[in-house]
Design a protein around this motif. Structure first.
Motif, short mmCIF file in Angstrom:
data_model
loop_
_atom_site.label_atom_id
_atom_site.label_comp_id
_atom_site.label_asym_id
_atom_site.label_seq_id
_atom_site.Cartn_x
_atom_site.Cartn_y
_atom_site.Cartn_z
N LEU A 9 -21.70 58.55 -10.37
CA LEU A 9 -20.38 58.24 -10.41
C LEU A 9 -19.73 58.79 -11.51
CD1 LEU A 9 -17.83 56.80 -9.08
CD2 LEU A 9 -18.71 54.50 -10.06
N GLY A 10 -20.41 58.58 -12.62
CA GLY A 10 -20.08 59.44 -13.96
C GLY A 10 -19.90 60.95 -13.70
N TRP A 11 -20.97 61.54 -13.03
CA TRP A 11 -20.67 62.76 -12.86
C TRP A 11 -19.51 63.34 -12.08
CZ3 TRP A 11 -20.63 65.94 -8.22
CH2 TRP A 11 -21.10 67.22 -8.57
N CYS A 12 -19.11 62.42 -10.91
CA CYS A 12 -17.76 62.79 -10.05
C CYS A 12 -16.77 62.52 -10.83
CB CYS A 12 -17.81 61.63 -9.11
SG CYS A 12 -19.06 61.92 -7.77
N VAL A 13 -16.64 61.26 -11.81
CA VAL A 13 -15.54 61.21 -12.72
C VAL A 13 -15.29 62.58 -13.67
CG1 VAL A 13 -14.44 59.85 -14.78
CG2 VAL A 13 -15.22 58.91 -12.39
N ARG A 14 -16.30 63.03 -14.15
CA ARG A 14 -16.44 64.28 -15.13
C ARG A 14 -15.86 65.55 -14.16
NH1 ARG A 14 -21.12 61.86 -16.91
NH2 ARG A 14 -22.44 63.13 -15.69
N GLY A 27 -12.41 65.21 -13.83
CA GLY A 27 -11.60 65.32 -14.94
C GLY A 27 -11.58 66.87 -15.41
N GLN A 28 -12.57 67.49 -15.22
CA GLN A 28 -12.60 69.01 -15.33
C GLN A 28 -11.53 69.86 -14.42
OE1 GLN A 28 -16.66 70.27 -14.66
NE2 GLN A 28 -17.13 69.40 -16.84
N HIS A 29 -11.37 69.41 -13.34
CA HIS A 29 -10.67 70.24 -12.35
C HIS A 29 -9.39 69.75 -12.24
CE1 HIS A 29 -13.83 72.75 -11.11
NE2 HIS A 29 -14.69 71.73 -10.92
N SER A 30 -8.84 68.68 -13.05
CA SER A 30 -7.76 68.04 -12.75
C SER A 30 -6.95 67.80 -14.41
CB SER A 30 -7.65 66.77 -12.01
OG SER A 30 -8.16 66.77 -10.94
N GLN A 31 -7.47 68.82 -15.12
CA GLN A 31 -7.17 68.53 -16.56
C GLN A 31 -5.62 68.46 -16.85
OE1 GLN A 31 -8.13 66.87 -19.14
NE2 GLN A 31 -9.99 67.68 -19.38
N GLU A 32 -5.14 69.38 -16.15
CA GLU A 32 -3.71 69.62 -16.28
C GLU A 32 -2.87 68.67 -15.76
OE1 GLU A 32 -0.05 72.69 -14.70
OE2 GLU A 32 -1.78 73.60 -15.21
N TRP A 33 -3.05 68.06 -14.74
CA TRP A 33 -2.46 66.81 -14.34
C TRP A 33 -2.91 65.53 -14.83
CZ3 TRP A 33 -4.30 62.49 -11.88
CH2 TRP A 33 -3.22 61.52 -11.26
N LEU A 34 -3.89 65.47 -15.37
CA LEU A 34 -4.45 64.33 -16.12
C LEU A 34 -3.46 64.49 -17.47
CD1 LEU A 34 -8.26 63.98 -15.41
CD2 LEU A 34 -6.27 62.40 -14.76
N SER A 35 -3.34 65.58 -18.09
CA SER A 35 -2.75 65.80 -19.20
C SER A 35 -1.21 65.13 -19.18
CB SER A 35 -2.84 67.33 -19.92
OG SER A 35 -4.06 67.46 -20.48
N GLU A 36 -0.55 65.69 -17.97
CA GLU A 36 0.79 65.25 -17.77
C GLU A 36 0.96 63.98 -17.58
OE1 GLU A 36 2.68 67.60 -14.76
OE2 GLU A 36 1.94 69.55 -15.36
#
Length: 170
Positions: free
Chosen positions: A132-137, A140-149
């Motif tokens: 689950l931690g691996w999936c969350v990371r 996070g890596q592939h959605s960084q721009e969206w998460l930043s917004e």
């Protein structure tokens, strides 16, 4: 509250520790302070030599500042009600120490559990928790721009709440 915490650490950290601004990351459980330290001058040579020199500098920083970091962490934990974790950056190297690993409870249906079990069975993860931690990371890596917004929008909501009328109790 996050800005208050960042400002407090900016004022509290000894200037002689820093080769730039510290990175202070805050969540509900933890305050992570990553201190940028100057790379060793003798870090010439190949990438392996520079990485070894940086690792040595981080190790020295960790040992030499331990008591002071503990005092600062105690003050911050008392003031902000969160655990304080530490790390250091030296050149391209980043090392985190004393970090918190917080349990997170979730309910998953069979299709989600099968994904986690596949990751465990394939040796990508040691356990469902690790998977689950691996999936969350990965997200996070592939959605960084969206998460930043999204984080920026949340900061704006926090700012607007703070600027609004004071709540009254009756």
């Amino acid at each position: 509250m996050s800005e208050e915490i960042r400002a407090w650490f900016a004022g509290r950290l000894p200037a002689d520790w820093l080769s730039g601004a510290a990175t202070v990351t805050v969540d509900r459980d933890e305050i992570l302070v990553v201190v940028p330290i100057a790379p060793p001058e003798a870090a010439a040579g190949d990438d392996t030599a520079r990485a070894s020199a940086a690792a040595g500098r981080v190790s020295r920083f960790r040992e030499e500042t331990r008591e002071a970091r503990m005092r600062i962490a105690d003050e911050a934990q008392h003031r902000f009600g969160r655990k304080v974790s530490w790390g250091a950056e030296c050149g391209e190297s980043r090392a985190l120490f004393t970090t918190l690993s917080a349990p997170v409870m979730t309910r998953l249906r069979q299709p989600e559990r099968i994904v986690l079990d596949t990751l465990v069975d394939a040796g990508v993860a040691r356990s469902r928790s690790d998977a689950l931690g691996w999936c969350v990371r990965l997200v996070g890596q592939h959605s960084q721009e969206w998460l930043s917004e999204l984080r920026e929008a949340l900061r704006e909501v926090e700012r607007l709440r703070g600027a609004g009328p004071a709540a009254t109790t009756g």
